[in-house]
Design a protein around this motif. Structure first.
Motif, PDB file in Angstrom:
ATOM      1  N   THR A 240       0.844  -1.194   0.000  1.00 42.70           N
ATOM      2  CA  THR A 240       0.000   0.000   0.000  1.00 42.70           C
ATOM      3  C   THR A 240       0.884   1.250   0.000  1.00 42.70           C
ATOM      4  O   THR A 240       2.085   1.184   0.296  1.00 42.70           O
ATOM      5  CB  THR A 240      -0.900   0.042   1.238  1.00 42.70           C
ATOM      6  OG1 THR A 240      -0.078   0.184   2.409  1.00 42.70           O
ATOM      7  CG2 THR A 240      -1.743  -1.227   1.349  1.00 42.70           C
ATOM      8  N   LYS A 242       0.743   3.585   2.145  1.00 45.69           N
ATOM      9  CA  LYS A 242       1.168   3.794   3.534  1.00 45.69           C
ATOM     10  C   LYS A 242       2.365   2.916   3.867  1.00 45.69           C
ATOM     11  O   LYS A 242       3.320   3.361   4.529  1.00 45.69           O
ATOM     12  CB  LYS A 242       0.014   3.505   4.490  1.00 45.69           C
ATOM     13  CG  LYS A 242       0.333   3.809   5.945  1.00 45.69           C
ATOM     14  CD  LYS A 242      -0.874   3.609   6.840  1.00 45.69           C
ATOM     15  CE  LYS A 242      -0.550   3.950   8.289  1.00 45.69           C
ATOM     16  NZ  LYS A 242      -1.738   3.775   9.170  1.00 45.69           N
ATOM     17  N   GLU A 260      -0.475   8.156  -2.667  1.00 47.92           N
ATOM     18  CA  GLU A 260      -1.815   8.294  -2.087  1.00 47.92           C
ATOM     19  C   GLU A 260      -2.624   9.334  -2.862  1.00 47.92           C
ATOM     20  O   GLU A 260      -3.803   9.132  -3.168  1.00 47.92           O
ATOM     21  CB  GLU A 260      -1.690   8.683  -0.612  1.00 47.92           C
ATOM     22  CG  GLU A 260      -2.993   8.679   0.148  1.00 47.92           C
ATOM     23  CD  GLU A 260      -2.812   8.999   1.619  1.00 47.92           C
ATOM     24  OE1 GLU A 260      -3.811   9.421   2.250  1.00 47.92           O
ATOM     25  OE2 GLU A 260      -1.698   8.828   2.151  1.00 47.92           O
TER      26      GLU A 260
END
Length: 300
Positions: A240, A242, A260
């Motif tokens: 991801t 993150k 993101e």
């Protein structure tokens, strides 16, 4: 008399591509700006008829000399050299101020969008360019902004797929199954040259340059189809954004926020507008075919 276009970063990816496009067009005189006019790249451009001039973005006097007599200026800043948003912003604003002072008629800046305004998170390597772009348009300078999508060229630079087993690679671009725009930066100069040729259409506007928009799975499918005979297989990361931001290298958090941002509806890129500017714009398949051997070299 041919109009003069001054290109900052003339020996780099964006500036170099624009210089080639302007030389091929033949309608303009071209001045290339670099900090080292004795480099091999600078000497090669000089041999091709480019007036090479030394200048520094934090030296107003050298910027005046660089832009003097210019109809148009292409300006690009490099966050990654100093990794200092405030310094990049200062340098960009210096170029805007000097361009206004010497009467540049069309200033084209390599800008980007503000991630902080879009999703509320800091992303320094985009934010500095966004600040300069906003300052530029507010200044009254006749200007355009070009916003480059993620470079296809990064496949052999900052975002090379990582080897995980013999012939197996993972491309760590954490888009979480969302589509992302890409541009072949090394060939995008033709689109920028077209902006200079059409000032009435583009002064006061931002243009998001994109040659393709696909998910990372789709990009990997294209790579694998073209590289199949070479026993190379590339898979998209399952990471991801993150998780990417927590990787142990400088600016991982910055890049994680960028990915993101790319997953939202905020990025403004247009394949259609880019194609109007340059009918020869590369999509990803054409890019891979054109650079097959170079891509294989970095993978193997």
């Amino acid at each position: 008399m041919a109009k003069l276009i001054t290109v900052f970063g003339a020996t780099g990816i964006q500036g170099g591509s624009l210089v080639r496009a302007l030389l091929q067009d033949g309608s303009y005189k071209v001045r290339g700006i670099t900090r080292n006019v004795e480099s091999e790249k600078a000497k090669t451009l000089a041999q091709q008829g480019v007036e090479m001039v030394k200048a520094s973005m934090d030296d107003a006097a050298s910027l005046e000399k660089a832009m003097e007599g210019s109809y148009g200026v292409f300006a690009v800043t490099n966050y990654w050299e100093l990794m200092d948003q405030a310094k990049e912003t200062e340098m960009g604003k210096n170029m805007v101020d000097v361009a206004r002072k010497v009467g540049v008629k069309h200033f084209v800046f390599s800008g980007l969008q503000s991630v902080k305004k879009a999703i509320g998170k800091p992303c320094p390597h985009l934010e500095g360019k966004a600040e300069v772009e906003e300052y530029m348009f507010a200044s009254g300078l006749p200007a355009s902004s070009v916003r480059y999508a993620m470079y296809m060229d990064n496949i052999w630079a900052a975002l090379t797929p990582q080897k995980v087993a013999d012939g197996e690679f993972v491309w760590n671009v954490p888009m979480e199954n969302k589509a992302v725009d890409m541009i072949y930066a090394g060939e995008a100069g033709r689109a920028v040259a077209a902006i200079f040729k059409n000032p009435d259409q583009y002064i006061g506007k931002s243009v998001g340059l994109s040659g393709d928009r696909k998910t990372m799975s789709q990009y990997c499918d294209i790579l694998n189809a073209i590289l199949e005979a070479e026993s190379v297989h590339v898979s998209p990361t399952q990471m991801t954004a993150k998780e990417f931001s927590q990787m142990p290298f400088p600016a991982a958090d910055d890049l994680g926020v960028m990915f993101e941002f790319f997953q939202t509806e905020h990025p403004c890129y247009s394949r259609e507008e880019t194609k109007r500017l340059d009918s020869k714009t590369f999509d990803f398949q054409a890019f891979v075919k054109d650079n097959k051997e170079k891509i294989l070299a970095v993978l193997k």
